[in-house]
Every structure is written in structure tokens, then in C-alpha cells.
Design an enzyme around this catalytic site. Sequence first.
Site, PDB file in Angstrom:
ATOM      1  N   ALA A  99       3.948  -0.081  -5.491  1.00  0.00           N
ATOM      2  CA  ALA A  99       4.323  -1.262  -6.267  1.00  0.00           C
ATOM      3  C   ALA A  99       4.480  -0.857  -7.724  1.00  0.00           C
ATOM      4  O   ALA A  99       3.645  -0.135  -8.266  1.00  0.00           O
ATOM      5  CB  ALA A  99       3.242  -2.327  -6.130  1.00  0.00           C
ATOM      6  N   GLU A 126       0.867  -1.190   0.000  1.00  0.00           N
ATOM      7  CA  GLU A 126       0.000   0.000   0.000  1.00  0.00           C
ATOM      8  C   GLU A 126       0.893   1.226   0.000  1.00  0.00           C
ATOM      9  O   GLU A 126       1.755   1.366   0.871  1.00  0.00           O
ATOM     10  CB  GLU A 126      -0.925  -0.021   1.221  1.00  0.00           C
ATOM     11  N   GLY A 131     -21.693  18.588  -9.982  1.00  0.00           N
ATOM     12  CA  GLY A 131     -22.061  17.167  -9.991  1.00  0.00           C
ATOM     13  C   GLY A 131     -23.022  16.863  -8.866  1.00  0.00           C
ATOM     14  O   GLY A 131     -22.669  16.996  -7.690  1.00  0.00           O
ATOM     15  N   HIS A 188     -42.240  -3.355  16.865  1.00  0.00           N
ATOM     16  CA  HIS A 188     -42.955  -2.081  16.963  1.00  0.00           C
ATOM     17  C   HIS A 188     -42.427  -1.284  18.141  1.00  0.00           C
ATOM     18  O   HIS A 188     -42.177  -1.878  19.197  1.00  0.00           O
ATOM     19  CB  HIS A 188     -44.451  -2.357  17.152  1.00  0.00           C
ATOM     20  N   GLY A 210     -24.312  13.928  -8.125  1.00  0.00           N
ATOM     21  CA  GLY A 210     -24.339  12.506  -7.794  1.00  0.00           C
ATOM     22  C   GLY A 210     -24.323  12.360  -6.280  1.00  0.00           C
ATOM     23  O   GLY A 210     -24.415  13.353  -5.555  1.00  0.00           O
ATOM     24  N   TYR A 211     -24.155  11.114  -5.793  1.00  0.00           N
ATOM     25  CA  TYR A 211     -24.281  10.938  -4.345  1.00  0.00           C
ATOM     26  C   TYR A 211     -23.150  11.631  -3.579  1.00  0.00           C
ATOM     27  O   TYR A 211     -23.395  12.211  -2.514  1.00  0.00           O
ATOM     28  CB  TYR A 211     -24.422   9.448  -3.975  1.00  0.00           C
TER      29      TYR A 211
HETATM   30  C1  LIG Z   1     -16.388  10.842  -0.665  1.00  0.00           C
HETATM   31  C2  LIG Z   1     -16.647   9.383  -0.897  1.00  0.00           C
HETATM   32  C3  LIG Z   1     -17.652   8.757  -0.206  1.00  0.00           C
HETATM   33  C4  LIG Z   1     -17.899   7.410  -0.403  1.00  0.00           C
HETATM   34  N1  LIG Z   1     -18.903   6.822   0.300  1.00  0.00           N
HETATM   35  C5  LIG Z   1     -19.141   5.507   0.126  1.00  0.00           C
HETATM   36  C6  LIG Z   1     -20.158   4.858   0.881  1.00  0.00           C
HETATM   37  O1  LIG Z   1     -20.843   5.477   1.701  1.00  0.00           O
HETATM   38  N2  LIG Z   1     -20.350   3.537   0.695  1.00  0.00           N
HETATM   39  C7  LIG Z   1     -19.601   2.819  -0.212  1.00  0.00           C
HETATM   40  O2  LIG Z   1     -19.819   1.608  -0.339  1.00  0.00           O
HETATM   41  N3  LIG Z   1     -18.631   3.412  -0.941  1.00  0.00           N
HETATM   42  C8  LIG Z   1     -18.383   4.716  -0.791  1.00  0.00           C
HETATM   43  N4  LIG Z   1     -17.380   5.311  -1.501  1.00  0.00           N
HETATM   44  C9  LIG Z   1     -16.637   4.482  -2.473  1.00  0.00           C
HETATM   45  C10 LIG Z   1     -15.576   3.619  -1.759  1.00  0.00           C
HETATM   46  O3  LIG Z   1     -14.700   4.456  -1.058  1.00  0.00           O
HETATM   47  C11 LIG Z   1     -14.845   2.776  -2.779  1.00  0.00           C
HETATM   48  O4  LIG Z   1     -15.774   2.004  -3.501  1.00  0.00           O
HETATM   49  C12 LIG Z   1     -13.852   1.839  -2.100  1.00  0.00           C
HETATM   50  O5  LIG Z   1     -12.898   2.543  -1.359  1.00  0.00           O
HETATM   51  C13 LIG Z   1     -13.152   0.970  -3.151  1.00  0.00           C
HETATM   52  O6  LIG Z   1     -12.207   0.162  -2.545  1.00  0.00           O
HETATM   53  P1  LIG Z   1     -10.909  -0.324  -3.334  1.00  0.00           P
HETATM   54  O7  LIG Z   1     -10.161  -1.163  -2.377  1.00  0.00           O
HETATM   55  O8  LIG Z   1     -11.302  -0.905  -4.626  1.00  0.00           O
HETATM   56  O9  LIG Z   1     -10.094   1.001  -3.688  1.00  0.00           O
HETATM   57  P2  LIG Z   1      -9.487   2.137  -2.772  1.00  0.00           P
HETATM   58  O10 LIG Z   1     -10.243   2.275  -1.511  1.00  0.00           O
HETATM   59  O11 LIG Z   1      -9.374   3.325  -3.656  1.00  0.00           O
HETATM   60  O12 LIG Z   1      -8.056   1.595  -2.386  1.00  0.00           O
HETATM   61  C14 LIG Z   1      -7.033   1.427  -3.327  1.00  0.00           C
HETATM   62  C15 LIG Z   1      -5.709   1.555  -2.625  1.00  0.00           C
HETATM   63  O13 LIG Z   1      -4.687   1.142  -3.512  1.00  0.00           O
HETATM   64  C16 LIG Z   1      -3.538   1.927  -3.265  1.00  0.00           C
HETATM   65  N5  LIG Z   1      -2.685   1.850  -4.461  1.00  0.00           N
HETATM   66  C17 LIG Z   1      -3.030   2.167  -5.728  1.00  0.00           C
HETATM   67  N6  LIG Z   1      -1.999   1.918  -6.563  1.00  0.00           N
HETATM   68  C18 LIG Z   1      -0.992   1.439  -5.797  1.00  0.00           C
HETATM   69  C19 LIG Z   1       0.337   0.982  -6.088  1.00  0.00           C
HETATM   70  N7  LIG Z   1       0.828   0.966  -7.323  1.00  0.00           N
HETATM   71  N8  LIG Z   1       1.108   0.557  -5.058  1.00  0.00           N
HETATM   72  C20 LIG Z   1       0.631   0.554  -3.793  1.00  0.00           C
HETATM   73  N9  LIG Z   1      -0.622   0.969  -3.468  1.00  0.00           N
HETATM   74  C21 LIG Z   1      -1.419   1.393  -4.470  1.00  0.00           C
HETATM   75  C22 LIG Z   1      -4.110   3.309  -2.989  1.00  0.00           C
HETATM   76  O14 LIG Z   1      -3.200   4.106  -2.256  1.00  0.00           O
HETATM   77  C23 LIG Z   1      -5.366   2.970  -2.216  1.00  0.00           C
HETATM   78  O15 LIG Z   1      -5.146   3.014  -0.815  1.00  0.00           O
HETATM   79  C24 LIG Z   1     -17.101   6.663  -1.323  1.00  0.00           C
HETATM   80  C25 LIG Z   1     -16.063   7.288  -2.020  1.00  0.00           C
HETATM   81  C26 LIG Z   1     -15.838   8.637  -1.817  1.00  0.00           C
HETATM   82  C27 LIG Z   1     -14.725   9.291  -2.572  1.00  0.00           C
END
Ligand SMILES: Cc1cc2nc3c(=O)[nH]c(=O)nc-3n(C[C@H](O)[C@H](O)[C@H](O)COP(=O)(O)OP(=O)(O)OC[C@H]3O[C@@H](n4cnc5c(N)ncnc54)[C@H](O)[C@@H]3O)c2cc1C
Length: 464
Positions: A118, A35, A182, A443, A184-185
Amino acid sequence: MDATGTKVLVIGGGPAGYVAAIRAGQLGLDTILIEEGRLGGTCLNVGCIPSKAFIHAAAAFHHAVEQQKTNAFGLSVTSAELDVAKMVQWKDTIVDRLTAGVAGLLGKSKVKVLQGRAELLDGKSCTVESGGKREKIGAEHLVLATGSVPVELPGLAFGGKVISSTEALSLAEAPRRVAVVGAGYIGLELGTVFAKLGSKVTVVEAEPRILPAWDAELTGPVAKRLERLGVTVMTGALAQGLSGGGAGLTVKRPDGSTTEVEADKVLVAVGRKARLEGFGLEKLGLAMGGRFVGIDHRCATSMRNVWAIGDVTGEPMLAHRAMAQGEMVAEIIAGHRRSFDKVSIPAICFTDPEIVTAGLLPEQARAAGHDVKVARFPFSANGRAMTQADEGGFVRVLARADNHLVLGIQAVGAEVSEFASAFSLALEMGARLEDVAGTIHAHPTRGEAIQEAALGALGHALHV
Ligand SMILES: Cc1cc2nc3c(=O)[nH]c(=O)nc-3n(C[C@H](O)[C@H](O)[C@H](O)COP(=O)(O)OP(=O)(O)OC[C@H]3O[C@@H](n4cnc5c(N)ncnc54)[C@H](O)[C@@H]3O)c2cc1C
């Protein structure tokens, strides 16, 4: 350069990657997770959790302010103030607790965590610079969980007064005027926070209505509440860039004319895109699914033993989908027979009121050729909603007309996010209307509206 070998190499420590790594570790697989930022990824650090902390604090403040005006049930509030810097600190302590918790869980599962970026060499190895030394890591299985990043708009590059959700969740004070690009949510959750903190909020949306990806009937109460909060919503409007003197945002109206929206901050929340660049992914030549890494029903990519999970694989970009994929892929690597065959991935919009949707929407069910029964139960007929002085919204159930199989359940109203689990359980268990209607719902709870909606679809609701 040191070289290490492992069975499973996970890149990315967000909900997709850390869950995959924990489960792989639990299953006894030698696992390394890399990470580059903080464990927990977008969700824990700059997404789901920080935004919900802000929503809670802003709602508490707004409630106090409202009581000053209404004094509806005799509560008298003489003054209400919110220290935004302290709110941010409070949010940070929650994030710290959760990210430390993830580190602890990874340790418990004997996952080796490396902090650094990575750089992929091929589908079986990468390099990482961690703790001052460069290491090459080879793996039998590579799990890509690199997540997503906010989309930038041409003419509104991030920097200065133009911010993404990440910066919005760390502001030391509420801006006096905020333009949210935007509806969106993410834009509306944060826009509502700022409105409740006292900012003058203008939402600019290119589509003809707010929350364009959500069912129109469900979004109606949110639009009304935004109006009551004093939020200006411009639909069919295009944000074009910062205005000449930098006082705000230039917006093109549907009639082609332009206007200036005064803003101290411009929050651009027009979506997120897969993180695909800057770490050698192109060397693998993986088949893509549109702008995302292409996967099959087991999250396998086009290259053997290379898996992809979470936001990098596309919509719905939600943490619970990411976690479910992560768990599944770890089990598949361990030899379990698994596939991603969920009936429902619920989605929640934590606006005011909240929206939750699971399964098919009425028009989707009809488009799929189903003859459907649809029934709604309003919270205005629910005792618990009355005692909470918040009666807006409804629960909607839809089921096949022939055998009453529940195809979808949605709701809009206060606290309905907590219904997501009940909705998904009903759908995954293949519940019929009779199952939901025949389940005793305690209830007085808002959940009684779910039972009443099912009764309504059967033609004999009791309380409406
Ligand atoms: C403001 C906001 C509110 C949200 N609210 C919700 C919600 O209420 N409910 C919900 O379900 N989802 C919500 N989401 C979406 C949710 O955050 C994402 O769907 C979720 O984090 C996806 O998880 P992930 O592990 O795929 O990616 P991420 O959480 O983005 O994690 C990816 C990780 O990979 C790391 N990384 C990337 N490339 C490399 C590399 N080459 N080497 C090492 N590390 C690397 C990054 O640093 C990061 O920490 C929200 C998003 C935002 C922005």
C-alpha cells in the site's frame, strides 16, 4: 487505474491488522486488508510461532542428549540426531497451516484481501499494485498496522554472516559458532536454541546483565541455565563489527580492551523499530510518540479516522497486545464504546526456564507508593515439578498490604508461560490474595505454586 471505496482499509496483515479486519468483517463493515508479504505478519511467519517451534524441537533434542549422560529415570538413549533442515520444514508446515487459517478466517468474515504494498496518498486513500493491476482505494477509516522490523547496528549491517532473527529461523543447519548480539528475549530464545542444537554460543550484551528489561530476580535462573548449556555471556560488552579477517566479531570489553569472538554467524537481536518508511506515511504528518505512531487510549492517531495498532505504535511490541488493539479499533469503528484500559499485558520470555510477568513488579509497586506484601513459592517444593525432573524457579505474588489486592504475579520455571492467562485473569478481575488462595488448584500441577504463593503472602503457606 481502478478505484474502489470501502468503509475500513487495514494496512498490514499481522496480528494487529488481520484481527482488526476479521472483527470489522464480523461486524458487517465493508473491509479491505492490504498485505505486501504473507498474512500473519512477523508473528506467524518469522516471529512468535517459528521461534517456539524451534525452541520445542531443540529442547526435545537436548533432552535426548542429556538422557544419554544422566539416565536419571532409567531411560537409555543410545544416539540422538537432529536434522535441522527437516526441523525447518516442520516449522514451515506449521506456519503454512496458520497463515492459511488466517486467510480462511478473513474470507469467512468477507474481508477483501489484496496482496501488494500500500502506498498512502493521504489519510483516506492509498494505491496498491495487486495481481498485475494498479488500484486506488478510498476509505472512511484507515487502520495502520504496518508492524516493525529488526534494528540494524552500525558496523554490523545485515547480510552475509550477519543475520537477524528472520534468517536465524530459516538456517538449513546449526552454525558451529554463533555470536548473539543482544541478550533480550529474542536473542536469548534463539541463542538457547542454537546452544541446544550443539552450536558454540557467545552472547554479547552492552548492559551489565542479561535480559536487562526484565526483573533481575526472575532472570537469575536463566543465567544459570545458560552457563550449564555452555553459553559464554559477555555483559557490559559492545559488539563493534566483523573482525578484520572476517573470522568473527570484534567486541569491546568493559575495561576498554577488545577481543575477537569467533563466529560463523552473528545474530544481531538488539530490538525492533516501527515500520514507518517506504509507503508514504510521512504525507499524513501524524503526531509521533517517540519513534512510533502516537495514539490515544482508543488507538486514534492525531488525524481523524486514522487509527494505528500493534508494533507500529510502540512497546510492548507483543502479538497479544496487537490483537487486542485490533479487535478494539474494529469495534470502535462499528460504533461501540471501547478503550484500551487493560490492567495487565503479560509478557513471556520463552527461554529455559521460561519467565512470565503480569502486572507490577515489586519495585514498580513500591515506586507507585504501595505498601506491598511479596511472597514466593519455589518449584523445589512442588510435586509436579519433581516428577518432571525440573525444579528450578518460583512463583512470586505481590499484593497491596492494606486490602490484599493483587498487583502483580510473576514466575520463572519450566512451562510457566501457561500461567500467563491465570495471572492476567486474576489481575483483570481485581482478585485479592484470598481469592487466589481460596481457589482450588488441581493437584499435582505446577499451578499449585500460584495458590501457595498467595497463601504465603497471607502468612500461612501449607507446603513450604
Ligand atoms: C523472533 C521473534 C519472536 C517473537 N516472539 C513473540 C512471542 O513469543 N510473543 C509475542 O507476543 N510476540 C512475539 N514477537 C513479536 C510479535 O511478532 C509482534 O509483536 C507482532 O507480530 C506485531 O504484530 P503487528 O501486526 O503489529 O506487526 P507485524 O506482525 O510486523 O505485521 C505487519 C505487517 O504489515 C505488512 N506491511 C507493512 N507495511 C506494509 C505496506 N505498506 N503495505 C502492505 N503491507 C505492509 C508487513 O508485511 C507485515 O506482514 C516476536 C517477534 C520476533 C521477531
